[in-house]
Design an enzyme around this catalytic site. Structure first.
Site, PDB file in Angstrom:
ATOM      1  CG  ASP A 182      17.085  22.632  88.004  1.00 53.78           C
ATOM      2  OD1 ASP A 182      16.030  22.751  87.396  1.00 53.78           O
ATOM      3  OD2 ASP A 182      17.642  21.795  88.536  1.00 53.78           O
ATOM      4  NE  ARG A 192      17.806  15.830  92.743  1.00 54.69           N
ATOM      5  CZ  ARG A 192      17.809  14.563  93.385  1.00 54.69           C
ATOM      6  NH1 ARG A 192      18.710  13.716  93.470  1.00 54.69           N
ATOM      7  NH2 ARG A 192      17.037  14.178  94.470  1.00 54.69           N
ATOM      8  CG  ASP A 209      15.739  22.281  92.205  1.00 54.18           C
ATOM      9  OD1 ASP A 209      15.402  22.810  93.544  1.00 54.18           O
ATOM     10  OD2 ASP A 209      15.909  21.307  92.198  1.00 54.18           O
ATOM     11  NE  ARG A 220      10.929  13.056  92.793  1.00 53.70           N
ATOM     12  CZ  ARG A 220      11.028  14.527  92.633  1.00 53.70           C
ATOM     13  NH1 ARG A 220      11.229  14.675  91.311  1.00 53.70           N
ATOM     14  NH2 ARG A 220      10.921  15.309  93.382  1.00 53.70           N
ATOM     15  N   GLY A 279       8.276  16.793  91.525  1.00 53.36           N
ATOM     16  CA  GLY A 279       8.097  17.283  92.598  1.00 53.36           C
ATOM     17  C   GLY A 279       7.004  18.488  92.645  1.00 53.36           C
ATOM     18  CB  THR A 338      11.984  23.036  89.018  1.00 50.30           C
ATOM     19  OG1 THR A 338      13.028  22.806  89.941  1.00 50.30           O
ATOM     20  CG2 THR A 338      12.605  23.887  87.824  1.00 50.30           C
ATOM     21  CG  ASP A 357      16.065  18.556  82.572  1.00 51.92           C
ATOM     22  OD1 ASP A 357      15.893  19.125  81.433  1.00 51.92           O
ATOM     23  OD2 ASP A 357      16.821  17.592  82.610  1.00 51.92           O
TER      24      ASP A 357
HETATM   25  O1  F6P Z   1      13.539  19.193  92.183  1.00 54.13           O
HETATM   26  C1  F6P Z   1      13.059  19.899  93.027  1.00 54.13           C
HETATM   27  C2  F6P Z   1      13.311  19.344  94.396  1.00 54.13           C
HETATM   28  O2  F6P Z   1      12.724  19.994  95.467  1.00 54.13           O
HETATM   29  C3  F6P Z   1      15.104  19.283  94.375  1.00 54.13           C
HETATM   30  O3  F6P Z   1      15.368  20.603  95.002  1.00 54.13           O
HETATM   31  C4  F6P Z   1      14.877  18.021  95.776  1.00 54.13           C
HETATM   32  O4  F6P Z   1      16.208  17.364  95.714  1.00 54.13           O
HETATM   33  C5  F6P Z   1      13.728  17.314  95.284  1.00 54.13           C
HETATM   34  O5  F6P Z   1      12.677  18.101  94.654  1.00 54.13           O
HETATM   35  C6  F6P Z   1      13.235  16.648  96.450  1.00 54.13           C
HETATM   36  O6  F6P Z   1      12.153  15.668  96.231  1.00 54.13           O
HETATM   37  P1  F6P Z   1      11.385  14.758  96.754  1.00 54.13           P
HETATM   38  O7  F6P Z   1      10.041  15.801  97.076  1.00 54.13           O
HETATM   39  O8  F6P Z   1      10.907  13.596  96.053  1.00 54.13           O
HETATM   40  O9  F6P Z   1      12.056  14.401  98.183  1.00 54.13           O
END
Ligand code: F6P
Length: 342
Positions: A128, A170, A126, A71, A10, A124, A102
């Site tokens: 995390d 997540r 997040d 991804r 992301g 990230t 990760d």
């Molecule tokens: O990993 C970062 C994140 O923003 C998560 O919090 C979320 O679940 C995910 O990416 C959303 O991803 P996408 O942009 O593929 O919807």
């Protein structure tokens, strides 16, 4: 040295500032940088663009990533490792810098184990990743959440309404935890701790009957689970790293609270607004520091490591130690949030 860079997973405010930090500093030492487009997909398929100082010098405050992202898991593709080695040779690379979370860094870990000269930079929103105290993007995200919550408080207070606000996160609830604290949430619900619907409804009821404006602001991470124990997903389809698309827990929670209490609820999903736009000043600085340090590691030929923030200083940690273990919100931190909630 000729170094390839990629941004995977992301996107995240500050990615461009890392590219800028790396390319400018690497060029000062006489090095050349090239960028792979769309994360690992670009390495697999040999999609490359030059990254000269002039290409990056204006990027300190630009959100997203000029390299694009995906991804893609290159090690899942047939002949993935051989394709990566072929691109490496064709591009005459001396090293590769992978900027990601990760999943992206998990691939970097495997490539380093296979003998490739790789350096990782953690990213990230997040926050995390276990190997680093902070990742850039997190500060920007929580500032966006805090501003949104400030705005929701005034409308909620005016109408005496209850709001459920779904934020990203997540398996780790750092965004929810910090957003809830910074934005004065009355209830904060995180993936680490299953939602107790009865306790949430009790707060809503008590605040309604307390005689004041009678409103409640509830922050919920997208990965928080209701009593059925399942993550709420938009679809069950998973990406190349096995993740389903989360979303909808806020709406579902709002319906349950409304059914149980009879209180009229509104739900808001902050979604990708949390990830877009310019990085905060803190994230610009952290991302630039990460980029400059990655260039130093490449110059010293210190490979198989990830740049990390420990306290206020930067360190390098082995990629194998930095990935694979999630950094989650501990019980003690959650208990502290309860001390100012309800
Ligand atoms: O990993 C970062 C994140 O923003 C998560 O919090 C979320 O679940 C995910 O990416 C959303 O991803 P996408 O942009 O593929 O919807």
């Amino acid at each position: 040295m000729r170094v390839g860079l990629l941004t995977g997973g992301g996107d995240c405010p500050g990615l461009n500032a890392v590219l800028r930090g790396f390319v400018l500093h690497h060029a000062q030492g006489g090095g050349t940088s090239v960028g792979f487009l769309r994360g690992w997909k670009g390495v697999l398929e040999g999609l490359v663009r030059p990254l000269a100082p002039a290409d990056v010098e204006e990027l300190w405050n630009v959100g997203g990533t000029v390299l694009g992202t995906s991804r893609t898991n290159p090690l899942k593709a047939e002949g993935g490792l051989e394709a990566i080695r072929a691109t490496w040779q064709k591009e005459r690379l001396d090293a590769l810098v992978a900027i990601g979370g990760d999943d992206t860094l998990g691939v970097a870990t495997k490539l380093a184990a296979a003998g490739l000269a790789v350096v990782g930079v953690p990213k990230t929103i997040d926050n995390d990743l276990s190997g680093t105290d902070y990742t850039f993007g997190f500060d920007t995200a929580i500032n966006i959440c805090a501003e949104a919550l400030d705005r929701l408080h005034t409308t909620a207070r005016s109408h005496g309404r209850t709001f459920v606000v779904e934020v990203m996160g997540r398996q780790a609830g750092w965004i929810g935890a910090y957003a809830g604290l910074a934005g004065g949430a009355h209830v904060t619900l995180l993936p680490e701790f299953p939602i107790d619907l009865g306790a949430v409804c009790a707060v809503v009821e008590r605040r309604r009957q307390a005689g004041g404006p009678g409103y409640t602001i509830i922050v919920v991470s997208e990965g928080a689970t209701l009593d059925d124990g399942d993550e709420v997903t938009v679809s069950k389809e998973v990406d190349a790293f096995g993740h389903a698309r989360l979303g909808g827990v806020g709406e579902r929670l709002a319906a349950r609270i409304q059914a149980k209490t009879g209180v009229e609820i509104r739900s808001t999903v902050l979604g990708h607004v949390q990830r877009g736009g310019p990085p905060s000043a803190y994230d610009r600085v952290l991302a630039t520091r990460f980029g400059v340090r990655a260039a130093d590691l490449v110059a010293k030929k210190e490979f198989g490591v990830m740049v990390a923030l420990r306290g206020t200083g930067l360190v390098s940690v082995p990629l194998a130690e930095a990935t694979g273990t999630l950094k989650q919100v501990p019980r003690s931190f959650y208990d502290m949030i309860q001390g100012v909630s309800g």
